[in-house]
Design a protein around this motif. Sequence first.
Motif, PDB file in Angstrom:
ATOM      1  N   SER A 121       9.649   2.291  55.219  1.00 44.33           N
ATOM      2  CA  SER A 121      10.853   2.835  54.589  1.00 44.33           C
ATOM      3  C   SER A 121      11.037   2.203  53.220  1.00 44.33           C
ATOM      4  O   SER A 121      10.720   1.028  53.025  1.00 44.33           O
ATOM      5  N   THR A 139      15.843   4.152  53.131  1.00 43.69           N
ATOM      6  CA  THR A 139      16.705   3.871  54.287  1.00 43.69           C
ATOM      7  C   THR A 139      16.958   2.372  54.399  1.00 43.69           C
ATOM      8  O   THR A 139      18.078   1.935  54.648  1.00 43.69           O
ATOM      9  N   THR A 143      20.736   1.246  53.334  1.00 42.31           N
ATOM     10  CA  THR A 143      21.554   0.829  54.483  1.00 42.31           C
ATOM     11  C   THR A 143      21.943  -0.638  54.341  1.00 42.31           C
ATOM     12  O   THR A 143      23.068  -1.025  54.660  1.00 42.31           O
ATOM     13  N   ARG A 193      14.786   2.492  63.267  1.00 36.74           N
ATOM     14  CA  ARG A 193      13.912   3.569  62.765  1.00 36.74           C
ATOM     15  C   ARG A 193      12.671   3.618  63.639  1.00 36.74           C
ATOM     16  O   ARG A 193      11.927   2.634  63.744  1.00 36.74           O
ATOM     17  N   MET A 251      18.210   5.435  62.123  1.00 32.61           N
ATOM     18  CA  MET A 251      17.681   5.442  60.742  1.00 32.61           C
ATOM     19  C   MET A 251      16.453   6.359  60.617  1.00 32.61           C
ATOM     20  O   MET A 251      15.668   6.210  59.694  1.00 32.61           O
ATOM     21  N   GLU A 252      16.301   7.265  61.491  1.00 31.67           N
ATOM     22  CA  GLU A 252      15.293   8.319  61.678  1.00 31.67           C
ATOM     23  C   GLU A 252      14.549   8.052  62.972  1.00 31.67           C
ATOM     24  O   GLU A 252      13.852   7.045  63.137  1.00 31.67           O
ATOM     25  N   HIS A 282      17.115  12.838  61.608  1.00 32.33           N
ATOM     26  CA  HIS A 282      17.381  11.853  60.546  1.00 32.33           C
ATOM     27  C   HIS A 282      18.818  12.079  60.079  1.00 32.33           C
ATOM     28  O   HIS A 282      19.073  12.567  58.971  1.00 32.33           O
ATOM     29  N   GLN A 285      20.121  10.769  56.626  1.00 32.08           N
ATOM     30  CA  GLN A 285      19.641  11.590  55.508  1.00 32.08           C
ATOM     31  C   GLN A 285      20.485  12.861  55.400  1.00 32.08           C
ATOM     32  O   GLN A 285      20.912  13.255  54.309  1.00 32.08           O
ATOM     33  N   ARG A 309      22.446   8.095  49.837  1.00 36.49           N
ATOM     34  CA  ARG A 309      22.070   7.470  51.102  1.00 36.49           C
ATOM     35  C   ARG A 309      22.938   6.218  51.345  1.00 36.49           C
ATOM     36  O   ARG A 309      23.319   5.923  52.466  1.00 36.49           O
ATOM     37  N   ALA A 339      25.456   5.936  54.583  1.00 35.44           N
ATOM     38  CA  ALA A 339      25.341   4.801  55.516  1.00 35.44           C
ATOM     39  C   ALA A 339      26.630   3.993  55.543  1.00 35.44           C
ATOM     40  O   ALA A 339      27.077   3.534  56.601  1.00 35.44           O
TER      41      ALA A 339
END
Length: 311
Positions: free
Chosen positions: A47, A50, A54, A109, A140-141, A146, A149, A296, A300
């Motif tokens: 990543s 993210t 975050t 994630r 976080m995906e 996701h 996102q 993003r 978050a």
Amino acid sequence: MKSYTKIKDIPNLSETIKDAILLKMNPFEFQDLGKNKTLVMLFFNSSLRTRLSTEKAARNLGMEVMILNVNDAWQLEFEDGTIMNANTPEHIKEAAQVISQYADVIAVRAFSALKDKTRDESEYVLKSFKKYATVPIVNMESSTAHPLQALADATTISELTEKATPKVVLSWAPHPKALPQAVANSFVEMMQYLEVDLTITHPKGYELNKEITKETPINYDQEEALKDADFAYVKNWSSYNDYGTVLHQDENWMMTKAKLGNAKFMHCLPVRRNVVVEDAVLDSGQSVVIQQANNRTYAAQVVLKQILENL
Ligand code: CP
């Protein structure tokens, strides 16, 4: 908000988008909310956005942040009742409870492996953390979604739209590798909640999960689909029906300035230039990918704020 593993966890979407935009204007307003609270971020996959957005969001709220690249730790066992005499020295049951003692919120994630559709759709990594952790979980995906996102994408469209019902087109684009459907899934789901006119365009064979697309129109003619679009969201995904397969990499589906018309260009990033989209688009004023990536942080932040308010 208790946890954010899916878009449906947002109690009031329109208020949440407005709050994200307000946080962007005044990011340090709630600096005391996260005092003495810790976010632990667990990455099973790579990543850039993210991870940094975050962390920034958490720090804007006054939180401490700890990050673990899970592949540097003990490999986790997720199956129940396994005789653990092979390559997985630690079970998720202990790991999730232990991490919960160090964290007030855990963010995870974990992408799909794209090998076993049933296993990916079970969301076993995310759901195991949800089951065994004793603190809220943020996605976080994951294999199929996701949602952070998607919230940033919705925020970006809300900031930029000049119409009550903008035309939004999700377009497949070629890519050399097999990519998950998660970003496309969450974008479709998010757009279905918003006041937008959504069309999906992709070559035959790249249909997304019908349980997600539902009645959203699909047009197999990309240029026709993009006519009069206000926003073109471009993304590659591998086949869902022929699970995880790259059926072809038809370069005619690359986004070009000519096809884009007057639409704003959106992409979650990272993006392969001159494969997914030509330079002329990304280097033009019609590209909003940098603004999207900036949002993003505030997507978050609004999620973490709502979770902290509920602790
Ligand atoms: N869009 C996105 O999730 O970017 P990263 O994979 O860099 O986090």
